[in-house]
Enzyme design. Structure first.
Site, PDB file in Angstrom:
ATOM      1  N   LYS A  52       0.778  -1.106   0.046  1.00  6.82           N
ATOM      2  CA  LYS A  52      -0.008   0.147  -0.131  1.00  6.82           C
ATOM      3  C   LYS A  52       0.868   1.247  -0.057  1.00  6.82           C
ATOM      4  O   LYS A  52       0.759   2.108  -0.953  1.00  6.82           O
ATOM      5  CB  LYS A  52      -0.881  -0.054   1.231  1.00  6.82           C
ATOM      6  N   GLN A  96      -5.183  -1.478   9.899  1.00 11.29           N
ATOM      7  CA  GLN A  96      -4.900  -2.767   9.079  1.00 11.29           C
ATOM      8  C   GLN A  96      -5.246  -3.877  10.132  1.00 11.29           C
ATOM      9  O   GLN A  96      -5.214  -3.722  11.375  1.00 11.29           O
ATOM     10  CB  GLN A  96      -3.279  -2.832   8.944  1.00 11.29           C
ATOM     11  N   ASP A 119     -11.912   2.327   4.121  1.00 15.57           N
ATOM     12  CA  ASP A 119     -12.397   0.795   3.832  1.00 15.57           C
ATOM     13  C   ASP A 119     -13.644   0.781   4.394  1.00 15.57           C
ATOM     14  O   ASP A 119     -14.082  -0.505   4.357  1.00 15.57           O
ATOM     15  CB  ASP A 119     -11.304   0.025   4.397  1.00 15.57           C
TER      16      ASP A 119
END
Ligand code: NAD
Length: 306
Positions: A52, A96, A119
């Site tokens: 990422k 994460q 997200d």
């Protein structure tokens, strides 16, 4: 049987995004900003986070990685989230997953500002997806939709089976396919007669996290197979069970191989399938960049309208 090449789709989206990022920079020196928070040192998470950061750098997105130790407390993670929430240069925040086991992830995810929630982890954003009025979508299911759209595979009317019901992948995927008029069955570890359900599917999205779990016998001829799973194979006997002999040289050279949740023999029966690697994975990181840019653009329009 045709391959749905995620790399090609991702590269096309990256080119379009590059233009948007340049435009933002040209307009007012605005640089989209992404903060990734990682707690612990899970090797798979480390690899994802690195890919990422690499793509963000390549695309001209300002990305910051905050690494916290495995022993970190929920309070420390929340403080890091709050710092990113209040930083005007940060438009997008990703925590994460997985977090260390002693941390209740909902406590953390609830604290991400919904307008920086890249997200769609926050309950507000998950709710908007269910109601089909969200403007951004979780990176992985969104990537799956991009692949289907790129190859002109309309889910409307299809009998779609999603295997795996995590809030990251399976649940939003099922909602998004339903929003696109597929008839969706969402399966999980307690599903009875999974094989029978899979055999009826026109479209299978596998997000279980078990290597080669869906076999050729469970797949209807001509089905569309989307393999989200990423599993590391590093034992010789597992290679023999799960991997095509043609990949043996790579396995030997690297000492491991990444494979999905769908057995390679099922691909021969499929109408279309995504490979692992090179299928959904490249889209997940690309949609993270795309969502970061979208959240950045939205923060500008909110500031202008205020
Ligand atoms: P998870 O562990 O949170 O969820 C797994 C799901 O699989 C659960 O809902 C569970 O009920 C279901 N499951 C387990 N055993 C089952 C069985 N026997 N039958 C049916 N369902 C079963 O995992 P996740 O975060 O959703 O990820 C799933 C996989 O996708 C993992 O391999 C992960 O690495 C991969 N992944 C890939 C990408 C990508 O970019 N390609 C992104 C995210 C996750």
């Amino acid at each position: 049987m045709s391959v749905l090449d995620g790399k090609t789709v991702a590269e096309k989206i990256q080119v379009e995004l590059g233009t948007e990022i340049e435009k933002l920079k040209g307009e007012g020196g605005i640089v989209p900003g992404l903060t990734v928070i990682m707690a612990g040192d899970d090797p798979a998470s480390r690899a994802y986070v690195n890919s990422k950061s690499k793509l963000a750098e390549k695309m001209g997105i300002r990305s910051k990685l905050v690494k916290l130790p495995e022993t970190t407390t929920a309070e420390e993670v929340i403080q890091t989230v709050e710092a990113a929430n209040s930083d005007p240069l940060v438009h997008a925040i990703l925590v994460q997953m997985p977090l260390p086991r002693h941390i209740d992830h909902w406590k953390i995810l609830d604290r991400i500002l919904p307008e920086k929630d890249v997200d769609c982890f926050h309950p507000t954003n998950q709710g908007l997806i269910l109601q089909n009025r969200s403007r951004i979508f979780p990176c992985t299911p969104c990537g799956v939709m991009k692949i289907l759209d790129h190859y002109g595979l309309d889910p409307a009317g299809l009998n779609a089976v999603v295997a795996g019901r995590s809030f990251l992948v399976g649940k939003p995927m099922a909602a998004m396919l339903s929003n696109r008029n597929a008839t969706v069955t969402l399966c999980h570890s307690r599903t009875v007669n999974l094989e029978g359900i899979l055999r009826e599917a026109d479209l299978i999205v596998a997000a279980v996290g078990k290597p080669a779990f869906i076999t050729a016998e469970m797949v209807k001829p001509g089905a569309i197979l989307i393999d989200v799973g990423i599993n590391r194979i590093d034992k010789e006997e597992d290679f023999a069970n799960f991997c095509p002999p043609s990949r043996y040289e790579v396995f030997k050279k690297k000492g491991y191989l990444l494979i999905g949740d769908i057995h390679f023999q099922a691909f021969a029966k499929a109408g279309h399938y995504t490979p692992v690697p090179g299928g959904v994975g490249p889209l997940t990181v690309t949609m993270l960049m795309s969502n970061t840019v979208e959240l950045c653009k939205r923060s500008i329009s909110v500031t202008r309208d205020a």
